[in-house]
Design a protein around this motif. Structure first.
Motif, PDB file in Angstrom:
ATOM      1  N   GLY A 126      58.291  70.119  97.644  1.00  0.00           N
ATOM      2  CA  GLY A 126      58.386  70.424  96.225  1.00  0.00           C
ATOM      3  C   GLY A 126      57.241  71.297  95.756  1.00  0.00           C
ATOM      4  N   GLY A 127      57.310  71.694  94.508  1.00  0.00           N
ATOM      5  CA  GLY A 127      56.284  72.563  93.963  1.00  0.00           C
ATOM      6  C   GLY A 127      56.393  73.973  94.514  1.00  0.00           C
ATOM      7  N   GLN A 128      55.358  74.731  94.279  1.00  0.00           N
ATOM      8  CA  GLN A 128      55.287  76.104  94.754  1.00  0.00           C
ATOM      9  C   GLN A 128      54.053  76.246  95.634  1.00  0.00           C
ATOM     10  OE1 GLN A 128      57.541  78.601  93.987  1.00  0.00           O
ATOM     11  NE2 GLN A 128      58.730  76.960  93.050  1.00  0.00           N
ATOM     12  N   ALA A 129      54.145  77.057  96.660  1.00  0.00           N
ATOM     13  CA  ALA A 129      53.014  77.248  97.561  1.00  0.00           C
ATOM     14  C   ALA A 129      53.020  78.670  98.093  1.00  0.00           C
ATOM     15  CB  ALA A 129      53.074  76.255  98.719  1.00  0.00           C
TER      16      ALA A 129
ATOM     17  N   TYR B  49      48.673  75.639  96.324  1.00  0.00           N
ATOM     18  CA  TYR B  49      49.801  74.737  96.058  1.00  0.00           C
ATOM     19  C   TYR B  49      49.801  74.359  94.587  1.00  0.00           C
ATOM     20  CZ  TYR B  49      52.775  70.611  96.072  1.00  0.00           C
ATOM     21  OH  TYR B  49      53.766  69.712  95.791  1.00  0.00           O
ATOM     22  N   ASP B  50      50.945  74.455  93.944  1.00  0.00           N
ATOM     23  CA  ASP B  50      51.135  74.030  92.562  1.00  0.00           C
ATOM     24  C   ASP B  50      52.204  72.931  92.570  1.00  0.00           C
ATOM     25  OD1 ASP B  50      51.594  73.661  89.870  1.00  0.00           O
ATOM     26  OD2 ASP B  50      52.353  75.683  89.507  1.00  0.00           O
ATOM     27  N   PRO B  51      51.848  71.678  92.254  1.00  0.00           N
ATOM     28  CA  PRO B  51      52.786  70.567  92.374  1.00  0.00           C
ATOM     29  C   PRO B  51      53.811  70.450  91.247  1.00  0.00           C
ATOM     30  CG  PRO B  51      50.688  69.763  91.570  1.00  0.00           C
ATOM     31  CD  PRO B  51      50.508  71.235  91.877  1.00  0.00           C
ATOM     32  N   LYS B  52      53.900  71.447  90.367  1.00  0.00           N
ATOM     33  CA  LYS B  52      54.853  71.368  89.250  1.00  0.00           C
ATOM     34  C   LYS B  52      56.266  71.063  89.766  1.00  0.00           C
ATOM     35  CE  LYS B  52      56.400  73.778  85.160  1.00  0.00           C
ATOM     36  NZ  LYS B  52      57.746  74.236  85.195  1.00  0.00           N
TER      37      LYS B  52
END
Length: 60
Positions: free
Chosen positions: A13-16, A26-29
């Motif tokens: 999940g999120g963006q990496a 890494y952005d866990p949004k």
């Protein structure tokens, strides 16, 4: 592979980006969506007693 057991990978999940570099990020949004997706994947693979037949075959 030598045991004949299939494998898969699933996201976190999120963006990496920049994997395995010094610029990795890494952005866990919305990362919780991956947890839900992976849980449903596991339920599909192993099944739910008296509800859903498993996709995986039982090995003895």
């Amino acid at each position: 592979m030598s045991l004949g057991i299939p494998s898969i990978t699933s996201g976190t999940g999120g963006q990496a980006g920049g994997a395995h570099t010094l610029q990795e990020w890494y952005d866990p949004k919305d990362g919780y969506l991956a947890v839900q997706k992976n849980f449903l994947l596991i339920l599909g693979l192993v099944g739910i007693k008296d509800e859903i037949q498993p996709i995986l075959k039982i090995r003895s």
